[in-house]
Design an enzyme around this catalytic site. Structure first.
Site, PDB file in Angstrom:
ATOM      1  N   VAL A 102      16.359  68.151  18.033  1.00 43.16           N
ATOM      2  CA  VAL A 102      15.753  68.287  16.714  1.00 43.16           C
ATOM      3  C   VAL A 102      14.492  69.158  16.709  1.00 43.16           C
ATOM      4  O   VAL A 102      14.057  69.624  15.648  1.00 43.16           O
ATOM      5  CB  VAL A 102      15.418  66.890  16.133  1.00 43.16           C
ATOM      6  CG1 VAL A 102      14.252  66.255  16.878  1.00 43.16           C
ATOM      7  CG2 VAL A 102      15.125  66.973  14.641  1.00 43.16           C
ATOM      8  N   TYR A 103      13.899  69.435  17.859  1.00 41.15           N
ATOM      9  CA  TYR A 103      12.678  70.247  17.910  1.00 41.15           C
ATOM     10  C   TYR A 103      13.040  71.713  17.655  1.00 41.15           C
ATOM     11  O   TYR A 103      13.902  72.258  18.316  1.00 41.15           O
ATOM     12  CB  TYR A 103      12.011  70.149  19.289  1.00 41.15           C
ATOM     13  CG  TYR A 103      11.523  68.793  19.702  1.00 41.15           C
ATOM     14  CD1 TYR A 103      11.422  67.734  18.811  1.00 41.15           C
ATOM     15  CD2 TYR A 103      11.173  68.538  21.029  1.00 41.15           C
ATOM     16  CE1 TYR A 103      10.980  66.488  19.212  1.00 41.15           C
ATOM     17  CE2 TYR A 103      10.724  67.293  21.439  1.00 41.15           C
ATOM     18  CZ  TYR A 103      10.641  66.272  20.525  1.00 41.15           C
ATOM     19  OH  TYR A 103      10.203  65.034  20.939  1.00 41.15           O
ATOM     20  N   SER A 104      12.416  72.463  16.731  1.00 41.48           N
ATOM     21  CA  SER A 104      11.396  71.959  15.829  1.00 41.48           C
ATOM     22  C   SER A 104      11.850  72.192  14.391  1.00 41.48           C
ATOM     23  O   SER A 104      11.428  73.114  13.720  1.00 41.48           O
ATOM     24  CB  SER A 104      10.080  72.669  16.101  1.00 41.48           C
ATOM     25  OG  SER A 104      10.330  74.088  16.189  1.00 41.48           O
ATOM     26  N   GLY A 150      16.755  72.928  17.316  1.00 41.37           N
ATOM     27  CA  GLY A 150      17.300  73.603  18.493  1.00 41.37           C
ATOM     28  C   GLY A 150      16.411  74.696  19.051  1.00 41.37           C
ATOM     29  O   GLY A 150      16.699  75.252  20.116  1.00 41.37           O
ATOM     30  N   GLU A 151      15.318  75.005  18.359  1.00 37.15           N
ATOM     31  CA  GLU A 151      14.469  76.121  18.807  1.00 37.15           C
ATOM     32  C   GLU A 151      13.838  75.858  20.168  1.00 37.15           C
ATOM     33  O   GLU A 151      13.770  76.752  21.019  1.00 37.15           O
ATOM     34  CB  GLU A 151      13.378  76.401  17.767  1.00 37.15           C
ATOM     35  CG  GLU A 151      13.860  77.055  16.487  1.00 37.15           C
ATOM     36  CD  GLU A 151      14.482  76.072  15.507  1.00 37.15           C
ATOM     37  OE1 GLU A 151      15.124  76.521  14.543  1.00 37.15           O
ATOM     38  OE2 GLU A 151      14.310  74.848  15.706  1.00 37.15           O
TER      39      GLU A 151
END
Length: 314
Positions: A52-54, A63-64
């Site tokens: 979930v980040y960010s 997914g970042e």
């Protein structure tokens, strides 16, 4: 560097974990690479992230952080030097802990991380709608397939975590070897009352988040006026601007001055000295800040110093 075992697993980690929530949020890709290199080159190895980040950042979808870590792993060639921990359950694209969701989510994480396996795969939060044996069974199959080495849980209350351990034992399933709770000098009671005794009794590796209370324990925020120093963090530390919070900062100042250290180093050293804690998670957005935080491992607090901090934060 003295490594600490993660529960009863074969994994061992240095006593500070890097919090990957900043990747793709408050630090860009190039800075992330520099921070990760410096972290590993200093002898540390546990990198914590989540699918979930960010997603909370305008323009991001989630997914970042994993994507940046994956690019760094490929470029640096340091996969064998790190323990990669990620999580499933809180991302809107892959919510919950059903076997189907876990199986889909892990493939996405593996692809973004550009790795064949995840060292520590964690349930990001409890999902009471799914029987524990189904969730643990799905994790167990991932371990059998070699996609995951060890499993853990974050944000579980003591009763549910204990129940999960019981289900693992009764069904011959892998158990959660780690627990990731909120824990720091200004947020103690919830962890210490029920989770800590359980973690000690069951030999669980604890990798606590908000180790510096969103930066409050660095001493950066001491008044309402200081909240404007960070648009990202300021609002979340307002709740600590009370008599207890300021008393904790005063105690940190006292110890830091005596030891030629910083309040952040003292706050992390207090956690590292806690018998139940394996590795507090801390984030940094610059190399000088990272070096400051990592310096906490060289600071061994005395009993009187720990007692002072205990009393101020009780």
């Amino acid at each position: 560097m003295n490594l600490r075992p993660l529960g009863r697993s074969s994994l061992s980690v240095a006593p500070i974990a890097f919090g990957g929530n900043v990747f793709g949020w408050s630090v860009d890709e190039q800075c992330s690479f520099e921070l990760l290199d410096a972290f590993v080159d200093a002898g540390f190895n546990l990198i914590d992230t989540a699918d979930v980040y960010s997603a909370w950042v305008p323009g991001n979808r989630g997914g970042e952080s994993e994507t940046i870590i994956g690019k760094w792993l490929k470029q640096s060639g340091k996969r064998d030097k790190v323990v990669i921990a990620t999580k499933v359950a809180k991302w809107g694209e892959h919510p919950g802990l059903s076997p189907m969701n876990i199986n889909q989510a892990v493939e996405g994480s593996l692809k973004r991380l550009q790795t064949d396996y995840i060292d520590l795969y964690q349930a990001h939060e409890d999902d009471a709608s799914v029987p524990l044996h189904e969730t643990l069974g799905a994790f167990g199959k991932l371990i059998e397939q070699g996609k995951v080495r060890v499993i853990g849980a974050s944000n579980y209350v003591a009763d549910r975590f204990a129940e999960a351990l019981k289900v693992s034992a009764e069904h011959g399933l892998p158990r959660y070897e780690t627990l990731q709770p909120e824990y720091n000098l200004v947020s103690r009671k919830a962890y210490e009352k029920e989770l800590e005794p359980l973690a000690i009794a069951e030999n669980i590796g604890v990798i606590n988040y908000y180790a510096l209370a969103s930066g409050f324990l660095s001493g950066k925020y001491r008044s309402e006026d200081d909240l404007a120093k960070s648009a990202a963090r300021g609002g979340s530390v307002r709740k600590y601007l009370n008599a207890q919070g300021l008393g904790v900062l005063a105690a940190l100042d006292t110890v830091a001055k005596a030891r030629n250290a910083t309040p952040a180093q003292v706050a992390l050293a207090w956690l590292i000295a806690r018998p139940s804690v394996t590795a507090p998670i801390a984030s940094a957005t610059s190399i000088p800040q990272l070096k400051e935080l990592l310096g906490a491992v060289d600071l061994t607090l005395g009993r009187d110093e720990i007692a002072l901090l205990d009393q101020a934060s009780a």
